[in-house]
Motif scaffolding. Structure first.
Motif, PDB file in Angstrom:
ATOM      1  N   LEU A  95       0.834  -1.205   0.000  1.00  0.00           N
ATOM      2  CA  LEU A  95       0.000   0.000   0.000  1.00  0.00           C
ATOM      3  C   LEU A  95       0.870   1.257   0.000  1.00  0.00           C
ATOM      4  CD1 LEU A  95      -2.736  -1.075   2.543  1.00  0.00           C
ATOM      5  CD2 LEU A  95      -3.112  -0.545   0.129  1.00  0.00           C
ATOM      6  N   ARG A  96       1.905   1.239   0.802  1.00  0.00           N
ATOM      7  CA  ARG A  96       2.825   2.383   0.856  1.00  0.00           C
ATOM      8  C   ARG A  96       3.452   2.613  -0.522  1.00  0.00           C
ATOM      9  NH1 ARG A  96       4.877   4.406   5.370  1.00  0.00           N
ATOM     10  NH2 ARG A  96       4.595   2.461   6.505  1.00  0.00           N
ATOM     11  N   GLU A  97       3.785   1.525  -1.204  1.00  0.00           N
ATOM     12  CA  GLU A  97       4.404   1.638  -2.528  1.00  0.00           C
ATOM     13  C   GLU A  97       3.439   2.233  -3.554  1.00  0.00           C
ATOM     14  OE1 GLU A  97       6.161  -1.303  -5.938  1.00  0.00           O
ATOM     15  OE2 GLU A  97       6.487  -1.865  -3.852  1.00  0.00           O
ATOM     16  N   VAL A  98       2.230   1.695  -3.651  1.00  0.00           N
ATOM     17  CA  VAL A  98       1.303   2.175  -4.682  1.00  0.00           C
ATOM     18  C   VAL A  98       0.723   3.549  -4.363  1.00  0.00           C
ATOM     19  CG1 VAL A  98       0.717  -0.129  -5.500  1.00  0.00           C
ATOM     20  CG2 VAL A  98      -0.739   0.955  -3.793  1.00  0.00           C
ATOM     21  N   PHE A  99       0.695   3.919  -3.085  1.00  0.00           N
ATOM     22  CA  PHE A  99       0.179   5.235  -2.710  1.00  0.00           C
ATOM     23  C   PHE A  99       1.300   6.207  -2.328  1.00  0.00           C
ATOM     24  CE2 PHE A  99      -3.693   2.644  -2.023  1.00  0.00           C
ATOM     25  CZ  PHE A  99      -4.494   3.300  -2.946  1.00  0.00           C
ATOM     26  N   ALA A 100       2.437   6.080  -3.004  1.00  0.00           N
ATOM     27  CA  ALA A 100       3.537   7.059  -2.930  1.00  0.00           C
ATOM     28  C   ALA A 100       3.939   7.391  -1.501  1.00  0.00           C
ATOM     29  CB  ALA A 100       3.159   8.319  -3.689  1.00  0.00           C
TER      30      ALA A 100
ATOM     31  N   ILE B  58      -3.519   0.169  -9.798  1.00  0.00           N
ATOM     32  CA  ILE B  58      -3.694  -0.214  -8.393  1.00  0.00           C
ATOM     33  C   ILE B  58      -4.821  -1.227  -8.241  1.00  0.00           C
ATOM     34  CG2 ILE B  58      -4.357   0.629  -6.097  1.00  0.00           C
ATOM     35  CD1 ILE B  58      -2.928   3.295  -6.888  1.00  0.00           C
ATOM     36  N   THR B  59      -5.937  -0.984  -8.906  1.00  0.00           N
ATOM     37  CA  THR B  59      -7.072  -1.902  -8.770  1.00  0.00           C
ATOM     38  C   THR B  59      -6.799  -3.256  -9.410  1.00  0.00           C
ATOM     39  OG1 THR B  59      -8.171  -1.005 -10.747  1.00  0.00           O
ATOM     40  CG2 THR B  59      -8.769  -0.045  -8.618  1.00  0.00           C
ATOM     41  N   SER B  60      -5.877  -3.309 -10.358  1.00  0.00           N
ATOM     42  CA  SER B  60      -5.556  -4.591 -10.980  1.00  0.00           C
ATOM     43  C   SER B  60      -4.483  -5.358 -10.200  1.00  0.00           C
ATOM     44  CB  SER B  60      -5.100  -4.384 -12.425  1.00  0.00           C
ATOM     45  OG  SER B  60      -3.894  -3.668 -12.479  1.00  0.00           O
ATOM     46  N   ASN B  61      -3.943  -4.763  -9.143  1.00  0.00           N
ATOM     47  CA  ASN B  61      -2.941  -5.415  -8.301  1.00  0.00           C
ATOM     48  C   ASN B  61      -3.636  -6.457  -7.424  1.00  0.00           C
ATOM     49  OD1 ASN B  61      -1.146  -6.092  -6.210  1.00  0.00           O
ATOM     50  ND2 ASN B  61      -0.102  -4.129  -6.381  1.00  0.00           N
ATOM     51  N   LYS B  62      -3.442  -7.710  -7.760  1.00  0.00           N
ATOM     52  CA  LYS B  62      -4.111  -8.813  -7.041  1.00  0.00           C
ATOM     53  C   LYS B  62      -3.669  -8.930  -5.587  1.00  0.00           C
ATOM     54  CE  LYS B  62      -6.379 -10.108 -10.651  1.00  0.00           C
ATOM     55  NZ  LYS B  62      -7.698  -9.588 -10.839  1.00  0.00           N
TER      56      LYS B  62
ATOM     57  N   ALA C  40     -11.004  -2.497  -4.574  1.00  0.00           N
ATOM     58  CA  ALA C  40     -12.009  -2.129  -5.562  1.00  0.00           C
ATOM     59  C   ALA C  40     -11.711  -0.738  -6.090  1.00  0.00           C
ATOM     60  CB  ALA C  40     -13.396  -2.165  -4.932  1.00  0.00           C
ATOM     61  N   ASP C  41     -12.122  -0.473  -7.321  1.00  0.00           N
ATOM     62  CA  ASP C  41     -11.869   0.843  -7.899  1.00  0.00           C
ATOM     63  C   ASP C  41     -12.540   1.946  -7.086  1.00  0.00           C
ATOM     64  OD1 ASP C  41     -14.373  -0.036  -8.732  1.00  0.00           O
ATOM     65  OD2 ASP C  41     -14.225   0.893 -10.706  1.00  0.00           O
TER      66      ASP C  41
END
Length: 71
Positions: free
Chosen positions: A20-25, A43-47, A52-53
């Protein structure tokens, strides 16, 4: 991260903290507020995160609110 409590318990959130820290900068609201559709789709395609979008859009919208409040 507490906004994720609707979907996960704290144990699950902590397990996902680093991705989460990685994808949300690094949880930088200024960077998150500027995220565009392409980044949101990634992000939403990260399994591994299973977000959810609508949840990701909510996180981006919250970051925009933080930007407005800090100005």
């Amino acid at each position: 991260m507490s906004g994720l409590l609707m979907d996960y318990n704290w144990t699950e959130i902590i397990k996902r903290k680093d991705p989460l820290r990685e994808v949300f900068a690094g949880f930088d609201p200024y960077t998150v507020a500027k995220m565009e559709e392409k980044e949101i789709i990634e992000i939403t395609s990260n399994k591994a995160l299973s977000l959810a979008d609508s949840r990701v859009m909510c996180i981006v919208d919250n970051a925009k609110c933080i930007m407005k409040a800090s100005n």
